[in-house]
Scaffold this motif. Structure first.
Motif, short mmCIF file in Angstrom:
data_model
loop_
_atom_site.label_atom_id
_atom_site.label_comp_id
_atom_site.label_asym_id
_atom_site.label_seq_id
_atom_site.Cartn_x
_atom_site.Cartn_y
_atom_site.Cartn_z
N ASP A 12 0.81 -1.23 0.00
CA ASP A 12 0.00 0.00 0.00
C ASP A 12 0.84 1.28 0.00
N ARG A 13 2.12 1.19 -0.33
CA ARG A 13 2.98 2.38 -0.26
C ARG A 13 2.47 3.48 -1.20
N GLU A 14 2.18 3.13 -2.45
CA GLU A 14 1.69 4.14 -3.40
C GLU A 14 0.34 4.69 -2.96
N TYR A 15 -0.48 3.81 -2.42
CA TYR A 15 -1.81 4.25 -1.94
C TYR A 15 -1.67 5.23 -0.78
N SER A 16 -0.64 5.04 0.07
CA SER A 16 -0.43 5.96 1.20
C SER A 16 -0.10 7.36 0.69
N TYR A 17 0.63 7.45 -0.45
CA TYR A 17 0.92 8.76 -1.03
C TYR A 17 -0.36 9.43 -1.53
N PHE A 18 -1.23 8.60 -2.15
CA PHE A 18 -2.51 9.15 -2.62
C PHE A 18 -3.34 9.68 -1.46
N LEU A 19 -3.41 8.90 -0.37
CA LEU A 19 -4.21 9.31 0.78
C LEU A 19 -3.65 10.57 1.44
N ALA A 20 -2.32 10.67 1.52
CA ALA A 20 -1.71 11.87 2.12
C ALA A 20 -2.12 13.12 1.34
N GLY A 21 -2.12 13.01 -0.01
CA GLY A 21 -2.54 14.13 -0.83
C GLY A 21 -4.02 14.44 -0.69
N LEU A 22 -4.84 13.38 -0.59
CA LEU A 22 -6.28 13.56 -0.45
C LEU A 22 -6.61 14.24 0.87
N ILE A 23 -5.95 13.82 1.94
CA ILE A 23 -6.17 14.44 3.26
C ILE A 23 -5.81 15.91 3.22
N GLN A 24 -4.70 16.22 2.55
CA GLN A 24 -4.26 17.62 2.48
C GLN A 24 -5.25 18.47 1.69
N ARG A 25 -5.82 17.91 0.62
CA ARG A 25 -6.80 18.66 -0.19
C ARG A 25 -8.09 18.88 0.57
N VAL A 26 -8.56 17.85 1.25
CA VAL A 26 -9.87 17.92 1.90
C VAL A 26 -9.82 18.66 3.23
N PHE A 27 -8.84 18.33 4.06
CA PHE A 27 -8.79 18.87 5.42
C PHE A 27 -7.83 20.04 5.60
N ARG A 28 -7.03 20.32 4.57
CA ARG A 28 -6.06 21.42 4.64
C ARG A 28 -5.02 21.20 5.76
N VAL A 29 -4.72 19.93 6.04
CA VAL A 29 -3.67 19.59 7.00
C VAL A 29 -2.78 18.53 6.37
N LYS A 30 -1.51 18.57 6.70
CA LYS A 30 -0.55 17.61 6.16
C LYS A 30 -0.35 16.50 7.18
N PRO A 31 -0.68 15.25 6.82
CA PRO A 31 -0.51 14.16 7.79
C PRO A 31 0.96 13.80 7.97
N SER A 32 1.30 13.33 9.15
CA SER A 32 2.64 12.78 9.39
C SER A 32 2.63 11.32 8.93
N ILE A 33 3.72 10.89 8.30
CA ILE A 33 3.80 9.53 7.78
C ILE A 33 4.93 8.81 8.52
N TYR A 34 4.60 7.67 9.12
CA TYR A 34 5.58 6.87 9.84
C TYR A 34 5.62 5.46 9.26
N GLU A 35 6.81 4.88 9.21
CA GLU A 35 6.94 3.51 8.72
C GLU A 35 7.66 2.67 9.77
N ARG A 36 7.10 1.49 10.04
CA ARG A 36 7.71 0.57 10.99
C ARG A 36 8.27 -0.62 10.21
N ILE A 37 9.57 -0.82 10.34
CA ILE A 37 10.24 -1.88 9.59
C ILE A 37 9.87 -3.26 10.12
N ASN A 38 9.73 -3.36 11.46
CA ASN A 38 9.53 -4.69 12.06
C ASN A 38 8.22 -5.35 11.65
N ASP A 39 7.16 -4.56 11.44
CA ASP A 39 5.89 -5.17 11.03
C ASP A 39 5.43 -4.69 9.65
N HIS A 40 6.33 -4.03 8.93
CA HIS A 40 6.05 -3.59 7.55
C HIS A 40 4.75 -2.78 7.46
#
Length: 334
Positions: A168-196
């Motif tokens: 879902d990596r590409e989808y996460s980029y889409f959602l981050a942009g969608l959230i920014q357009r709709v809510f006018r806020v930039k989400p923080s993105i975190y990735e955890r290696i141990n559980d992918h």
């Protein structure tokens, strides 16, 4: 500071009146005698303040007036009383200190004051809740509501979306942009290696409150018996957009093999019966008949229904689009 004498009510006034008579001095003259201002002496006479013990003993001795029995108050006697009153007021406002109840109550009082005057507290360098404007209803907003109903979650101060870092990596980029357009806020993105996993987080009490106003609920989704909000269900376009967000997070295409070949299937999963029922009803409204063959799951098997789904509702998750297009490409070669 010298000790004071606390006489019963009315006794201090009568004692000083007796001193005035015996001494045959005026108030101003007695004030000089006591090395205080006339105003202070009058305050003693009005019993506004307790008189100095040694000064009153001197007056009694010099002018042969009996000093009534009273309580001797040590220097700074009022501190303990003031502290006691202050402590009672503190308990009333903030609760017992050093306890969970006290900390909670103090926190609520502090937050309320910050809400009432955010500019003042911001100028003092304090953390102040971010202001947030609830967006107008739209298909994009409805799709995000579906995403939060699917792989999202709300706490008292944060909204989070959980995705797979593997698919879902590409989808996460889409959602981050969608959230920014709709809510006018930039989400923080975190990735955890141990559980992918990938986590999109938007912090802010007002943000969470706004999502609740839009129909979402904080806490356990199963216990809360989550459903698609009514404002979404009342509008066909909003309803299908919400289902798209739900399918792209809690659903997907899969392949199953039969004797005649490999076929594509559509599946949506939710262990909330109320939410599963809402999705089923929305699909029926647009002419799609999904079947419930296992607990918590809806299926569509025939290619016509799946193609119709992609035509009417579609997907914004690249993994779903890729699977659908690859299956069509294989069928066209046959």
């Amino acid at each position: 500071m010298e000790a004071r004498i606390h006489l019963p009510q009315g006794k201090q006034k009568s004692f000083l009146e007796a001193v005035l008579r015996k001494s045959e001095l005026s108030v101003d003259q007695l004030a000089v005698y006591c090395t205080v201002t006339p105003r202070t002496f009058r305050d003693w006479h009005r019993e506004k303040y307790f008189g100095p013990h040694k000064t009153f003993e001197k007056l009694a001795r010099d002018f042969r007036v009996t000093l009534p029995k009273g309580e001797t108050l040590t220097p700074y006697w009022y501190v303990a009383k003031g502290a006691s009153l202050g402590g009672k007021k503190y308990l009333e406002m903030y609760g017992p200190p050093g306890t969970l109840e006290g900390r909670k109550k103090g926190g609520r009082v502090s937050q309320e004051r910050r809400r009432q005057d955010p500019l003042r507290y911001k100028a003092l360098g304090c953390n102040v809740a971010k202001e947030f404007i609830v967006p107008a209803p739209s298909t994009e907003l409805a799709e995000l509501i579906g995403v939060f109903l699917g792989d999202g979650g709300l706490t008292s101060h944060q909204a989070t979306i959980y995705l797979s870092a593997l698919v879902d990596r590409e989808y996460s980029y889409f959602l981050a942009g969608l959230i920014q357009r709709v809510f006018r806020v930039k989400p923080s993105i975190y990735e955890r290696i141990n559980d992918h996993s990938i986590r999109l987080a938007i912090s802010g009490v007002y943000f969470v409150n706004s999502l609740e106003d839009l129909g979402l609920k904080r806490g356990n989704k199963m216990k809360n018996k989550i459903r698609i909000p009514k404002w979404v269900l009342r509008n066909k376009q909003y309803a299908t957009a919400c289902v798209r967000g739900l399918f792209d997070t809690d659903g997907g295409f899969y392949f199953h093999r039969k004797r005649s070949g490999i076929y594509i299937g559509w599946c949506f999963t939710s262990y909330s019966e109320s939410l599963l029922g809402d999705v089923h009803n929305v699909l029926q409204r647009v002419g799609l008949n999904a079947k419930k063959e296992q607990e918590g799951r809806l299926y569509m098997y025939d290619l016509w229904s799946i193609e119709r789904y992609m035509e009417l509702i579609g997907s914004h998750n690249p993994k779903n689009i890729a699977k659908f297009q690859s299956h069509l490409a294989v069928r066209e070669k046959k």
